[in-house]
Scaffold this motif. Structure first.
Motif, PDB file in Angstrom:
ATOM      1  N   UNK A  65      34.389  36.794  59.056  1.00 43.49           N
ATOM      2  CA  UNK A  65      35.233  36.199  58.003  1.00 43.49           C
ATOM      3  C   UNK A  65      34.457  36.565  56.471  1.00 43.49           C
ATOM      4  N   UNK A  66      34.990  37.475  55.841  1.00 43.27           N
ATOM      5  CA  UNK A  66      34.556  37.887  54.551  1.00 43.27           C
ATOM      6  C   UNK A  66      34.965  37.183  53.454  1.00 43.27           C
ATOM      7  N   UNK A  67      34.102  36.645  52.526  1.00 40.83           N
ATOM      8  CA  UNK A  67      34.131  35.895  51.229  1.00 40.83           C
ATOM      9  C   UNK A  67      34.424  37.261  50.358  1.00 40.83           C
ATOM     10  N   UNK A  68      35.835  37.612  50.102  1.00 39.46           N
ATOM     11  CA  UNK A  68      35.852  38.620  49.235  1.00 39.46           C
ATOM     12  C   UNK A  68      36.308  39.875  49.995  1.00 39.46           C
ATOM     13  N   UNK A  91      35.931  34.358  71.505  1.00 40.70           N
ATOM     14  CA  UNK A  91      36.112  35.021  70.180  1.00 40.70           C
ATOM     15  C   UNK A  91      35.187  34.394  69.169  1.00 40.70           C
ATOM     16  N   UNK A  92      34.003  34.759  69.014  1.00 40.39           N
ATOM     17  CA  UNK A  92      33.080  34.007  68.012  1.00 40.39           C
ATOM     18  C   UNK A  92      32.849  34.757  66.682  1.00 40.39           C
ATOM     19  N   UNK A  93      32.621  34.083  65.664  1.00 37.64           N
ATOM     20  CA  UNK A  93      32.612  34.558  64.549  1.00 37.64           C
ATOM     21  C   UNK A  93      31.509  34.353  63.548  1.00 37.64           C
ATOM     22  N   UNK A  94      31.587  34.754  62.271  1.00 38.34           N
ATOM     23  CA  UNK A  94      30.465  34.586  61.436  1.00 38.34           C
ATOM     24  C   UNK A  94      31.384  34.854  59.999  1.00 38.34           C
ATOM     25  N   UNK A  95      30.975  33.441  59.172  1.00 37.07           N
ATOM     26  CA  UNK A  95      31.314  33.783  57.661  1.00 37.07           C
ATOM     27  C   UNK A  95      30.265  34.455  57.184  1.00 37.07           C
ATOM     28  N   UNK A  96      30.622  35.295  56.287  1.00 38.31           N
ATOM     29  CA  UNK A  96      29.549  36.287  55.682  1.00 38.31           C
ATOM     30  C   UNK A  96      30.082  36.584  54.139  1.00 38.31           C
ATOM     31  N   UNK A  97      29.145  36.501  53.444  1.00 41.73           N
ATOM     32  CA  UNK A  97      29.068  37.136  51.722  1.00 41.73           C
ATOM     33  C   UNK A  97      28.665  38.506  51.831  1.00 41.73           C
ATOM     34  N   UNK A 143      39.640  33.502  51.769  1.00 43.15           N
ATOM     35  CA  UNK A 143      39.819  33.393  50.364  1.00 43.15           C
ATOM     36  C   UNK A 143      40.510  31.851  50.031  1.00 43.15           C
ATOM     37  N   UNK A 144      39.755  31.446  48.913  1.00 40.18           N
ATOM     38  CA  UNK A 144      40.199  29.946  48.844  1.00 40.18           C
ATOM     39  C   UNK A 144      41.766  29.865  48.261  1.00 40.18           C
ATOM     40  N   UNK A 145      42.210  28.829  48.799  1.00 39.13           N
ATOM     41  CA  UNK A 145      43.746  28.336  48.758  1.00 39.13           C
ATOM     42  C   UNK A 145      43.962  27.590  47.512  1.00 39.13           C
ATOM     43  N   UNK A 146      43.675  26.289  47.513  1.00 39.31           N
ATOM     44  CA  UNK A 146      44.153  25.369  46.444  1.00 39.31           C
ATOM     45  C   UNK A 146      43.080  25.077  45.272  1.00 39.31           C
ATOM     46  N   UNK A 147      42.067  25.808  45.417  1.00 36.28           N
ATOM     47  CA  UNK A 147      40.889  25.854  44.541  1.00 36.28           C
ATOM     48  C   UNK A 147      40.879  27.260  43.956  1.00 36.28           C
ATOM     49  N   UNK A 148      41.705  27.424  42.643  1.00 37.10           N
ATOM     50  CA  UNK A 148      41.819  28.283  42.104  1.00 37.10           C
ATOM     51  C   UNK A 148      41.528  28.412  40.271  1.00 37.10           C
ATOM     52  N   UNK A 149      40.369  28.625  40.012  1.00 37.87           N
ATOM     53  CA  UNK A 149      40.134  28.815  38.676  1.00 37.87           C
ATOM     54  C   UNK A 149      40.717  29.754  38.087  1.00 37.87           C
ATOM     55  N   UNK A 150      41.239  30.971  38.673  1.00 39.73           N
ATOM     56  CA  UNK A 150      41.901  32.144  37.883  1.00 39.73           C
ATOM     57  C   UNK A 150      43.327  31.516  37.289  1.00 39.73           C
TER      58      UNK A 150
END
Length: 681
Positions: free
Chosen positions: A388-391, A356-362, A411-418
């Motif tokens: 893997x969609x960023x968003x 199973x091959x993947x791509x990170x994608x914006x 989605x980011x986990x520990x890095x949470x500016x919100x």
């Protein structure tokens, strides 16, 4: 020849191991190509009477004359022996002619040790796997000694004398007289019909194998009181008939005897030679040192030996203290040869490996729906299984899934500016007392939460569960599941004008009041009072465990809903602990995407393989490892090398960051086709 073990085994073993010779030279005597015989159908009925008067026997070709069992460099036998063979639907027919001036046979009881007389012996291995084979011996009286063996004596094999070759027909003819030593004889003949049905102990139908392994031996006592002579059709290279890998090839040709057709086996003899050279090296090493060689490198194969196989073929060695397997896999035809400690030889088809091959994608706001559909169709056709969609964008996720791809929310986990406005107290603090709230490390977006604060893990778990229930989301993908980098990848040092040859206080987190209080309650120590905090294992473990607690909380929440959870992690648990306090080898996830960005560490593609191997070992089969590859770092000739390194070390697939473009996607497809890799969907 049940009694003839390796008479010179110990001496040969020690001599071989003391030598620095290449394997092909060291084992030259046992690596010559075995002889081969094309066996045709009978053209008329064969009567087993020892006279060989049938027309079929007249048309059948004789084998080459027998030679000394040890092969080249040893004297030719003083008396000639040859064999002919035929077959029909029921029998394998064998006729041997033994030149002899004094035909003698004293033994008269079946299943006595026949080789005390001059004898003729047949060895049969219908499936050619080197184990579970048959032996039939007879003297000039026609007295039979038949038995089976589970494996060769060199591998600790044992024999089973109660087996009888049911339906065996055997007759002996003489050109001379039996047991009259005063006259001069000329020869004796053995004619036998071996029923195929008698050889079904280990085979449902031995005739389904078009090529058998077979050999013949003639034991001859030339001088009373002296060792016997061992003359054979296909020499073994040692005084040991129980080496099925050295027996000849019996090729069944489905045509009447006399036809001008050719049979022949289909073995790749160059690869076969290399495989057995490695087998003999294993056996000698075990005898001399008590253990088997564990890796291919331990064999010190020369370029000439490696040229026995193709450049895309590969050798695998697995070994324990008591067992081993050597395996050669042929990439072009998706087939393998293997041999183990028992001398069991196997030929098998390589089952397609599903990856199973993947791509990170914006997201691409400038793209139309048609462009998205075209893109997804392209990447899917080239071997990508998931994105893997960023968003999140519902329409894009839907189109992704319509193309046959999995769609995962990254989605980011520990890095949470919100959380800056709602929970300013949640942010991690460095050893200088600076908080990520207003003093982020390295870059402004590094706003890391402290995993020890009450409410942080639950907040994150609720958020991921909510996102996982959005339409078309197949799973959640965690990123930044860690503290800020206490040590950056070496290639990034120049970006910030730093040299992190040691841990620096401004990058060492978390020394917030909550963490200090919890650690002191556990150990009685304040981490700010530690002289060498980077060496205090309790303090390191505290922070590893704090991140692991967050992951477990998220996982528990999503697993109750049946959701898939994966994470991008640092390469190899060892580096991850040192660089970002990330002990991901103990997390309960479905899959891990170690970011093995070799260019970040000034490493070549081979480093990818080492990192994958460590990662696969760390999870111990509990989860999948998908090797995260930074596409710009592996462009050019390194692309296929990176794929080799990942797949051959146990990765269940790869995941590309920042690419690849369509040219390289086509190269990915070509690579997968060539190596028999099948995309998961």
């Amino acid at each position: 020849m049940m009694k003839r073990f390796l008479l010179i085994a110990a001496a040969a073993c020690m001599t071989a191991l003391a030598s620095a010779q290449p394997l092909f030279e060291r084992y030259k005597a046992v690596l010559t190509e075995p002889r081969s015989y094309d066996c045709f159908r009978t053209a008329d009925p064969v009567r087993i009477d020892g006279k060989l008067k049938e027309a079929s026997w007249a048309k059948a070709m004789s084998t080459e004359a027998f030679v000394d069992i040890s092969g080249e460099g040893f004297p030719a036998p003083s008396k000639e022996t040859t064999v002919k063979m035929l077959w029909d639907d029921d029998f394998l027919y064998i006729a041997a002619t033994l030149i002899e001036d004094n035909i003698v046979a004293r033994l008269t009881q079946r299943d006595t040790i026949i080789y005390h007389d001059n004898d003729f012996e047949v060895f049969l291995d219908p499936d050619g796997d080197g184990v579970q084979y048959f032996e039939i011996e007879n003297n000039a009286r026609g007295i039979v000694f038949d038995l089976t063996l589970d494996k060769p004596y060199r591998s600790g094999g044992s024999f089973f004398i109660p087996w009888n070759c049911e339906g065996l027909q055997l007759a002996v003819g003489y050109d001379g007289t039996l047991n009259k030593e005063k006259d001069t004889d000329r020869s004796w003949t053995v004619e036998m019909a071996i029923p195929f049905d008698a050889l079904t102990i280990n085979f449902d139908n031995p005739r389904k194998y078009s090529t058998w392994r077979i050999n013949f031996s003639r034991v001859q006592h030339l001088v009373k009181g002296e060792p016997e002579e061992n003359w054979v059709w296909s020499p073994t290279g040692r005084v040991d008939m129980h080496m099925p890998d050295r027996w000849g090839f019996l090729n069944f040709v489905d045509a009447p005897v006399g036809a001008r057709m050719k049979g022949g086996h289909t073995l790749d003899m160059d690869a076969y030679k290399l495989l057995w050279a490695m087998f003999y090296a294993q056996m000698d090493n075990k005898s001399a040192k008590g253990n088997f060689l564990r890796t291919v490198d331990d064999f010190f194969l020369t370029d000439a030996e490696l040229s026995s196989i193709g450049t895309d073929d590969h050798i695998d060695v697995e070994a324990t203290s008591s067992a081993f397997t050597v395996k050669i896999t042929f990439a072009g035809r998706q087939e393998y040869y293997s041999v183990d400690q028992d001398g069991r030889f196997r030929i098998g088809k390589v089952e397609p490996k599903v990856v199973k091959n993947w791509m990170w994608m914006r997201f691409r706001p400038e793209w139309s729906d048609d462009q998205y559909r075209e893109h997804f169709a392209k990447v899917h056709s080239c071997g990508i299984s998931g994105i893997l969609f960023e968003g999140y964008d519902q329409d894009v996720f839907r189109m992704c899934k319509e193309a046959g791809l999995e769609a995962h929310y990254w989605k980011w986990t520990m890095n949470r500016a919100e959380c800056l406005e709602t929970h300013p107290d949640w942010f991690a603090v460095n050893r200088k007392g600076e908080s990520c709230f207003d003093h982020p490390a390295y870059v402004d977006y590094y706003r890391f939460l402290c995993p020890s604060h009450e409410g942080v893990a639950e907040y994150l778990a609720d958020d991921y569960l909510k996102m996982s229930n959005l339409p078309y989301v197949d799973g959640m993908h965690l990123d930044y599941v860690r503290f800020p980098d206490v040590i950056l990848p070496v290639s990034l040092w120049k970006n910030y004008g730093i040299e992190q040859t040691q841990e620096l206080p401004e990058y060492d987190f978390c020394y917030c009041e909550v963490c200090r209080a919890k650690f002191k309650a556990m150990t009685g120590k304040d981490p700010l009072d530690l002289k060498y905090p980077m060496e205090d294992q309790s303090w390191l473990n505290f922070r590893y465990d704090a991140i692991t607690h967050v992951v477990k909380t998220i996982a528990a929440r999503l697993k109750t809903e049946g959701k898939t959870l994966t994470a991008a992690v640092f390469p190899g648990p060892t580096m991850a602990k040192r660089m970002v306090r990330q002990d991901w080898g103990n997390w309960p996830l479905d899959a891990y995407f170690p970011m093995i960005y070799n260019g970040f560490y000034y490493e070549g593609p081979e480093w990818i393989g080492r990192s994958v191997a460590e990662s696969v070992k760390a999870v111990g089969g509990r989860a999948r490892i998908y090797a995260g590859l930074m596409f710009p770092d592996i462009k050019g000739d390194d692309f296929e090398k990176a794929l080799d390194a990942a797949y051959s070390n146990g990765a269940s697939g790869v995941s590309f960051f920042d690419g690849p473009d369509y040219e390289y996607l086509e190269r990915l497809k070509a690579y997968m086709d060539k190596h028999g890799l099948v995309p998961a969907n």
